[in-house]
Design a protein around this motif. Sequence first.
Motif, PDB file in Angstrom:
ATOM      1  N   PHE A   1       2.177   1.776  -3.145  1.00 24.55           N
ATOM      2  CA  PHE A   1       1.204   2.340  -4.393  1.00 24.55           C
ATOM      3  C   PHE A   1       0.992   3.909  -3.949  1.00 24.55           C
ATOM      4  O   PHE A   1       0.951   4.666  -5.101  1.00 24.55           O
ATOM      5  CB  PHE A   1       0.093   1.596  -4.125  1.00 24.55           C
ATOM      6  CG  PHE A   1      -0.279   0.124  -5.177  1.00 24.55           C
ATOM      7  CD1 PHE A   1      -0.183  -0.794  -4.591  1.00 24.55           C
ATOM      8  CD2 PHE A   1      -0.394   0.717  -6.357  1.00 24.55           C
ATOM      9  CE1 PHE A   1      -0.375  -1.881  -5.432  1.00 24.55           C
ATOM     10  CE2 PHE A   1      -0.472  -0.425  -7.196  1.00 24.55           C
ATOM     11  CZ  PHE A   1      -0.481  -1.721  -6.809  1.00 24.55           C
ATOM     12  N   HIS A   2       1.045   4.094  -2.535  1.00 20.09           N
ATOM     13  CA  HIS A   2       0.744   5.577  -2.327  1.00 20.09           C
ATOM     14  C   HIS A   2       1.774   6.507  -3.138  1.00 20.09           C
ATOM     15  O   HIS A   2       1.439   7.619  -3.798  1.00 20.09           O
ATOM     16  CB  HIS A   2       0.943   5.641  -0.866  1.00 20.09           C
ATOM     17  CG  HIS A   2       0.716   7.016  -0.408  1.00 20.09           C
ATOM     18  ND1 HIS A   2      -0.296   7.659   0.008  1.00 20.09           N
ATOM     19  CD2 HIS A   2       1.559   8.110  -0.240  1.00 20.09           C
ATOM     20  CE1 HIS A   2      -0.446   8.782   0.173  1.00 20.09           C
ATOM     21  NE2 HIS A   2       0.873   9.022   0.438  1.00 20.09           N
TER      22      HIS A   2
ATOM     23  N   THR B   1      -3.474  -6.521  -4.116  1.00 21.81           N
ATOM     24  CA  THR B   1      -2.623  -6.846  -3.058  1.00 21.81           C
ATOM     25  C   THR B   1      -2.964  -7.934  -2.262  1.00 21.81           C
ATOM     26  O   THR B   1      -2.145  -8.730  -1.726  1.00 21.81           O
ATOM     27  CB  THR B   1      -2.490  -5.317  -2.096  1.00 21.81           C
ATOM     28  OG1 THR B   1      -2.293  -4.168  -2.961  1.00 21.81           O
ATOM     29  CG2 THR B   1      -1.513  -5.571  -1.125  1.00 21.81           C
TER      30      THR B   1
ATOM     31  N   PHE C   1       0.732  -1.325   0.007  1.00 21.56           N
ATOM     32  CA  PHE C   1      -0.030   0.167   0.021  1.00 21.56           C
ATOM     33  C   PHE C   1       0.990   1.364   0.147  1.00 21.56           C
ATOM     34  O   PHE C   1       0.517   2.304  -0.692  1.00 21.56           O
ATOM     35  CB  PHE C   1      -0.940  -0.152   1.277  1.00 21.56           C
ATOM     36  CG  PHE C   1      -1.899  -1.074   1.046  1.00 21.56           C
ATOM     37  CD1 PHE C   1      -2.325  -1.618   2.423  1.00 21.56           C
ATOM     38  CD2 PHE C   1      -2.728  -1.560   0.091  1.00 21.56           C
ATOM     39  CE1 PHE C   1      -3.341  -2.779   2.384  1.00 21.56           C
ATOM     40  CE2 PHE C   1      -3.483  -2.465  -0.184  1.00 21.56           C
ATOM     41  CZ  PHE C   1      -4.195  -3.057   1.125  1.00 21.56           C
TER      42      PHE C   1
ATOM     43  N   ALA D   1      -9.191   2.230  -6.588  1.00 21.79           N
ATOM     44  CA  ALA D   1      -8.954   1.896  -5.080  1.00 21.79           C
ATOM     45  C   ALA D   1      -9.311   0.211  -5.074  1.00 21.79           C
ATOM     46  O   ALA D   1      -8.618  -0.479  -4.405  1.00 21.79           O
ATOM     47  CB  ALA D   1      -9.748   2.527  -4.147  1.00 21.79           C
TER      48      ALA D   1
ATOM     49  N   ARG E   1      -0.641  10.085  -6.527  1.00 21.84           N
ATOM     50  CA  ARG E   1      -2.045  10.752  -6.182  1.00 21.84           C
ATOM     51  C   ARG E   1      -2.238  11.005  -4.536  1.00 21.84           C
ATOM     52  O   ARG E   1      -1.610  10.120  -4.009  1.00 21.84           O
ATOM     53  CB  ARG E   1      -3.257  10.034  -6.629  1.00 21.84           C
ATOM     54  CG  ARG E   1      -3.248   9.795  -8.110  1.00 21.84           C
ATOM     55  CD  ARG E   1      -4.388   8.686  -8.445  1.00 21.84           C
ATOM     56  NE  ARG E   1      -4.699   8.545  -9.499  1.00 21.84           N
ATOM     57  CZ  ARG E   1      -5.902   8.285  -9.957  1.00 21.84           C
ATOM     58  NH1 ARG E   1      -6.836   8.446  -9.225  1.00 21.84           N
ATOM     59  NH2 ARG E   1      -6.093   8.114 -11.045  1.00 21.84           N
TER      60      ARG E   1
ATOM     61  N   PHE F   1      -5.274   0.391   4.696  1.00 22.47           N
ATOM     62  CA  PHE F   1      -5.370   0.751   3.227  1.00 22.47           C
ATOM     63  C   PHE F   1      -6.308   2.180   3.385  1.00 22.47           C
ATOM     64  O   PHE F   1      -5.962   3.136   2.534  1.00 22.47           O
ATOM     65  CB  PHE F   1      -6.435  -0.281   2.579  1.00 22.47           C
ATOM     66  CG  PHE F   1      -6.737  -0.032   1.303  1.00 22.47           C
ATOM     67  CD1 PHE F   1      -8.024   0.369   1.118  1.00 22.47           C
ATOM     68  CD2 PHE F   1      -5.875   0.146   0.026  1.00 22.47           C
ATOM     69  CE1 PHE F   1      -8.743   0.609  -0.191  1.00 22.47           C
ATOM     70  CE2 PHE F   1      -6.726   0.495  -1.004  1.00 22.47           C
ATOM     71  CZ  PHE F   1      -7.750   0.749  -1.231  1.00 22.47           C
TER      72      PHE F   1
ATOM     73  N   SER G   1      -4.982  10.542  -2.963  1.00 22.65           N
ATOM     74  CA  SER G   1      -6.203   9.369  -2.711  1.00 22.65           C
ATOM     75  C   SER G   1      -6.428   8.669  -3.909  1.00 22.65           C
ATOM     76  O   SER G   1      -6.367   9.356  -5.273  1.00 22.65           O
ATOM     77  CB  SER G   1      -7.004  10.104  -1.970  1.00 22.65           C
ATOM     78  OG  SER G   1      -7.976  10.800  -2.840  1.00 22.65           O
ATOM     79  N   VAL G   2      -7.102   7.464  -3.845  1.00 24.70           N
ATOM     80  CA  VAL G   2      -7.561   6.845  -4.984  1.00 24.70           C
ATOM     81  C   VAL G   2      -9.102   6.820  -4.518  1.00 24.70           C
ATOM     82  O   VAL G   2      -9.418   6.390  -3.320  1.00 24.70           O
ATOM     83  CB  VAL G   2      -6.869   5.545  -5.097  1.00 24.70           C
ATOM     84  CG1 VAL G   2      -5.540   5.819  -5.710  1.00 24.70           C
ATOM     85  CG2 VAL G   2      -7.035   4.481  -3.865  1.00 24.70           C
TER      86      VAL G   2
ATOM     87  N   VAL H   1      -6.654  -1.832  -6.504  1.00 26.76           N
ATOM     88  CA  VAL H   1      -5.304  -1.869  -5.562  1.00 26.76           C
ATOM     89  C   VAL H   1      -5.367  -2.957  -4.277  1.00 26.76           C
ATOM     90  O   VAL H   1      -4.468  -3.730  -4.078  1.00 26.76           O
ATOM     91  CB  VAL H   1      -4.782  -0.521  -5.319  1.00 26.76           C
ATOM     92  CG1 VAL H   1      -3.843  -0.564  -4.155  1.00 26.76           C
ATOM     93  CG2 VAL H   1      -4.465   0.454  -6.387  1.00 26.76           C
TER      94      VAL H   1
ATOM     95  N   LEU I   1      -3.753   5.027   3.977  1.00 26.97           N
ATOM     96  CA  LEU I   1      -2.590   5.363   3.282  1.00 26.97           C
ATOM     97  C   LEU I   1      -3.388   5.776   1.790  1.00 26.97           C
ATOM     98  O   LEU I   1      -2.645   6.732   1.008  1.00 26.97           O
ATOM     99  CB  LEU I   1      -1.795   4.354   2.959  1.00 26.97           C
ATOM    100  CG  LEU I   1      -1.020   3.784   4.017  1.00 26.97           C
ATOM    101  CD1 LEU I   1      -0.229   2.380   4.059  1.00 26.97           C
ATOM    102  CD2 LEU I   1       0.239   4.868   4.239  1.00 26.97           C
ATOM    103  N   LEU I   2      -4.258   5.075   1.468  1.00 26.68           N
ATOM    104  CA  LEU I   2      -4.855   5.326  -0.024  1.00 26.68           C
ATOM    105  C   LEU I   2      -6.147   5.894  -0.146  1.00 26.68           C
ATOM    106  O   LEU I   2      -6.391   6.648  -1.168  1.00 26.68           O
ATOM    107  CB  LEU I   2      -4.835   4.005  -0.737  1.00 26.68           C
ATOM    108  CG  LEU I   2      -3.238   3.551  -1.056  1.00 26.68           C
ATOM    109  CD1 LEU I   2      -3.437   2.047  -1.399  1.00 26.68           C
ATOM    110  CD2 LEU I   2      -2.844   4.652  -2.139  1.00 26.68           C
TER     111      LEU I   2
END
Lengths: 218, 224, 236
Positions: B37-38, B58, B34, B51, B43, B116, B45-46, B54, B119-120
């Motif tokens: 990916f961040h 994972t 994660f 989202a 970006r 998740f 946020s996704v 991802v 972080l995202l």
Amino acid sequence: MPPAPSQAAAAIELEGLKRDYGGRPALDGVSLTLGAGETLVVLGPNGAGKSTLLRVLSTLLRPHGGSVRVLGHELPREAWAVRARIGYVGHEPLLYRDLSGRENLVLHARLHRVATERVAELLEAVGMSRRADEPVYTYSRGMVQRTAVARALLHDPELLLLDEPRANLDPTAAELIAPLLEGRARVITSHDPSDADGADGVLGLREGRPHALEGLYA
Amino acid sequence: MRSTVDALLRKELRLELRNREAIPAMLLFSVTTFVVFHFGLQRDSVDGALAAGVLWVTMLFAAMLGANRLFVAETEGGALDGLLLAPIDRTAIYVAKALAFGGFLVAVQLVAVPAFYLLLLGPGGGDAVLGLIAVLALADIGIAVAATLVAGLATQTRSRELLVSLLGLPLLLPVIIGAARATAPLFAAGGAESIPAKWLLVLGLYDLVFGLLAFAVFDFLLED
Amino acid sequence: MYGKGLRPLSLITCVALTGAFALAFFYAPMDADQGISQKIFYVHVPMAIVALGGFVAGGLYSIAHLRTGDRGYDLKSYVAIHLSQILAVGTLITGSIWARASWGHWWVWDEPTLVSFLIVFLLYCCYQPLRFSIEDPERQARYASVFAITAGAFVPLNFLAVRLAQSYTHPRVLGTTDGLPAKMALAFYIAVVAMALLYVTLWKYEMASKHARNRLRSIRRGLGEDIGLTRSASPQ
């Protein structure tokens, strides 16, 4: 307590047993009969098929030819009926290394539907009570072997299959174990011809076939 | 059967607590991924389908990681033979393993999913928890069922770790598709929308079919 | 025993293939949008259908193998999957050519049929390596059967999942043969039959050959020649 010898069916009846491995026969035409409560010693050089024979008798391997009856049950058809009544001690201890001796035995007690009080009894009998709660990977080879024997005896089997049982044991430990193995039918493999003294029967194996004892190791 | 599964399941959980093979590895992998990916996606946020993608990719790779180690304890010291010598129904071995693996997945997700979110996901992500739990539950069952079967298949062959991934990834693709499609509306930028029911049905169907199949077929992997 | 009836079967197959070819090119009308490249449809789709059918057949043979313990079923399953895999390669190639001709791309990711077919193909690519990695022939056969059954059940599920996630660009043939003009439909059905016949003929050829080879080996072994087993993915 070891069971009293019964007048029941013979412990083992083999007729022309065959088992292949990699296209070649590991066992080729082995025949024998073992009465209830009797002891058979199997001798032979490495690779003769002694361990394979024990594994077939223990239901871990299926016979590829011939007929096999253990405790009156035909293998492989009735293998499930045999498992509750035999005990097997092989080259490997059949224990989980990360669990303690006690935890291993409790697991097997549950799987064999045996009261968990037996666990403490057997640990005491093989002299492992003190170290029973430490993980198996901390044990010496002799301790592992003793725990493996305890595991095999948990359900009080009528037939014991022992693959070089004294290999990892010092004389004291071997003496400790010996009485526990009595009073049942037994098949014991060994490298040492003197182990055959006092046995009810002796089988020489060489390259998977029965062989006379003279010249067995030639 | 139930008492056998119970005894075996306890053994699985005890082993995992003792040697910590699967859960820490899967968890660490998930959280690290994660983070990667961040930064990789560049970006803040996704949301939506990205989202969901991802998250589930994972989870899939983490599951493969865990599946690799699923039968390792049985291969050492002949412990599997010990189980095979017991007068038990051998399918119980499969059931206990699959249940345990499902449990590991849940344990990992308890930490990884909040990670998740942190972080995202953007700020809008917090409301659809119940829906997410439903999807997680169905998907976890599917992953556990298939991964355990594949691990059992691969474990006694030569190139075990390679085979687990090669077999497991395609087999689990319907689960990933279903789970990702079901989760995507939950992560929608404007607030969670409802899950299309057909994806829950796909997941449920997969769980049922593969569960029954694995139940019927696993025994044959243990005979000799 | 697999050789029986092989010659008439081969003849029928040749006739069917020729007939299908003729129908496709001379009888069925030209497609208004795609032109001549649409003719690939008469090869691509039947190949896909027969390949998938072959995979499922492999799974069914494997069920028989596990239930009866007769390794002959394992050989049948192996050959079925093996041939299907070859047809699958053909499907992917012809599909790619068709995609290029119709839409200008060699591969289109949101085509559910192509993508789900690719997934199935990738899965079955593991079949031979799995077999090869197990030396003991009996265990190899058992594990291969478990795989074949699992993968065979996977085929419909995978199709369902990917199709549900679809877009509408790929011409949906399977559900819409009633949308096809009658001449095209006829050519199509004949093409499917011809492809199926081709598959069965090839299957019989390969079965006959493998069977003969295995019998030769067991005769030689019986005569005392020390053959042992060579490491092989194909059933022994």
